[in-house]
Design a protein around this motif. Structure first.
Motif, short mmCIF file in Angstrom:
data_model
loop_
_atom_site.label_atom_id
_atom_site.label_comp_id
_atom_site.label_asym_id
_atom_site.label_seq_id
_atom_site.Cartn_x
_atom_site.Cartn_y
_atom_site.Cartn_z
N ALA A 262 -16.15 -23.51 12.72
CA ALA A 262 -16.03 -22.07 12.95
C ALA A 262 -17.14 -21.31 12.22
O ALA A 262 -17.75 -20.38 12.76
CB ALA A 262 -14.67 -21.57 12.50
N THR A 263 -17.42 -21.73 10.98
CA THR A 263 -18.51 -21.11 10.22
C THR A 263 -19.85 -21.40 10.87
O THR A 263 -20.70 -20.51 11.02
CB THR A 263 -18.51 -21.64 8.77
N ALA A 264 -20.08 -22.65 11.26
CA ALA A 264 -21.35 -23.03 11.87
C ALA A 264 -21.61 -22.25 13.15
O ALA A 264 -22.73 -21.80 13.41
CB ALA A 264 -21.37 -24.54 12.14
N LYS A 265 -20.58 -22.07 13.96
CA LYS A 265 -20.74 -21.31 15.20
C LYS A 265 -21.11 -19.86 14.92
O LYS A 265 -21.94 -19.27 15.61
CB LYS A 265 -19.45 -21.37 16.02
N GLU A 266 -20.51 -19.29 13.88
CA GLU A 266 -20.81 -17.90 13.54
C GLU A 266 -22.26 -17.74 13.10
O GLU A 266 -22.95 -16.80 13.52
CB GLU A 266 -19.87 -17.44 12.43
N PRO B 254 -29.25 -28.30 8.13
CA PRO B 254 -27.80 -28.07 8.04
C PRO B 254 -27.35 -27.38 6.76
O PRO B 254 -26.23 -26.87 6.70
CB PRO B 254 -27.22 -29.49 8.12
N VAL B 255 -28.22 -27.31 5.75
CA VAL B 255 -27.82 -26.73 4.47
C VAL B 255 -27.39 -25.27 4.62
O VAL B 255 -26.50 -24.79 3.91
CB VAL B 255 -28.97 -26.85 3.45
N ILE B 256 -28.01 -24.54 5.56
CA ILE B 256 -27.64 -23.12 5.70
C ILE B 256 -26.20 -22.97 6.18
O ILE B 256 -25.51 -22.02 5.82
CB ILE B 256 -28.61 -22.38 6.64
N TYR B 257 -25.73 -23.92 6.97
CA TYR B 257 -24.34 -23.88 7.43
C TYR B 257 -23.39 -24.31 6.31
O TYR B 257 -22.33 -23.71 6.12
CB TYR B 257 -24.16 -24.81 8.63
N GLN B 258 -23.80 -25.32 5.56
CA GLN B 258 -22.96 -25.80 4.46
C GLN B 258 -22.79 -24.73 3.38
O GLN B 258 -21.69 -24.52 2.87
CB GLN B 258 -23.58 -27.08 3.88
N GLN B 259 -23.89 -24.05 3.05
CA GLN B 259 -23.82 -23.01 2.02
C GLN B 259 -22.95 -21.84 2.47
O GLN B 259 -22.16 -21.29 1.69
CB GLN B 259 -25.22 -22.52 1.67
N THR B 260 -23.08 -21.46 3.73
CA THR B 260 -22.27 -20.35 4.24
C THR B 260 -20.79 -20.70 4.23
O THR B 260 -19.93 -19.87 3.91
CB THR B 260 -22.73 -19.96 5.65
#
Length: 244
Positions: free
Chosen positions: A141-145, A174-180
């Motif tokens: 859900a975060t990654a899609k946003e 992928p780090v930007i998705y993991q951090q968010t």
């Protein structure tokens, strides 16, 4: 991505090729896909004009660089079962405007194709490595946003350095998705994504992508930045994501 017939002769030849194929009970799109992906019809694929669309707008005309590129374009520009979530990433060199006769009157900047990646939104999100012990549903859900925010960036045609940097990070970092996701877990929101030229590089085009998060309770903000080099055709990360 889509295609056009450059003239009526190619269009009629294509219609005859479909007529020689047993297309029942396939849909029109499935019949189209099967016809153009057959090896004996590769001569037809070489005549087509392939158009790259950005946010629904015809933006570039793609020029294949070798015979393998024609096969990729035939498979991905047509797709037997297209969806609104389909995504294409094109890597290549921008060239001059196309001649009107090359694409049945359509005149757009050309891109000499070096590589093409095609997938749908869910496939990309599912492929992003998620942190250990994190539920798949919440992370996706975060990654899609985050991905949707990148896709909605104004006038992102991939021509400007800031757009090339952000497009690269969205697909390959992928780090930007993991951090968010971690920030969401800490009750913080991603409030902005800004990309600007880095001050540390004079001879190369290096961009800083800044992610700003705001605590939902205290309204305090924190920023994280990642530095990407987009000077050449293939971007790469210079400095990993870290607080700024």
């Amino acid at each position: 991505m889509s295609f056009r017939f450059p003239d009526v002769g190619v269009e009629r030849e294509f219609a005859q090729s479909i007529g020689r194929t047993d297309a029942a009970p396939r849909t029109d799109r499935e019949a189209l896909y099967e016809t153009l992906t057959r090896s004996e019809n590769r001569y037809l694929v070489r005549q087509l004009c392939f158009v790259f669309n950005v946010q629904g707008m015809e933006t570039y005309i793609l020029e294949p660089s070798d015979s393998h590129s024609y096969g990729l374009l035939a498979e991905e520009a047509i797709r037997s079962n297209p969806k609104t979530t389909d995504l294409d990433v094109v890597i290549g060199r921008r060239g001059p405007l196309s001649a009107p006769e090359a694409c049945n009157g359509l005149t757009l900047p050309t891109v000499r194709l070096a590589q093409l990646y095609s997938f749908d939104r869910d496939e990309l999100v599912h492929s992003i490595q998620r942190p250990d012990s994190v539920a798949e549903e919440g992370f996706e859900a975060t990654a899609k946003e985050v991905l949707d925010r990148v896709l909605r960036m104004t006038d992102n045609t991939g021509a400007m350095p800031q757009h090339r940097a952000m497009n690269y990070l969205a697909v390959r970092y992928p780090v930007i998705y993991q951090q968010t996701f971690r920030k969401h877990a800490d009750n913080a929101s991603l409030t902005s994504i800004e990309v600007q030229r880095s001050d540390v590089s004079e001879n190369r085009t290096v961009m800083d992508a800044i992610f700003t998060y705001m605590d939902r309770a205290t309204f305090l903000t924190t920023k994280y930045g990642v530095r990407a080099d987009v000077h050449n055709m293939f971007p790469f990360v210079v400095s990993p994501l870290s607080p700024v």
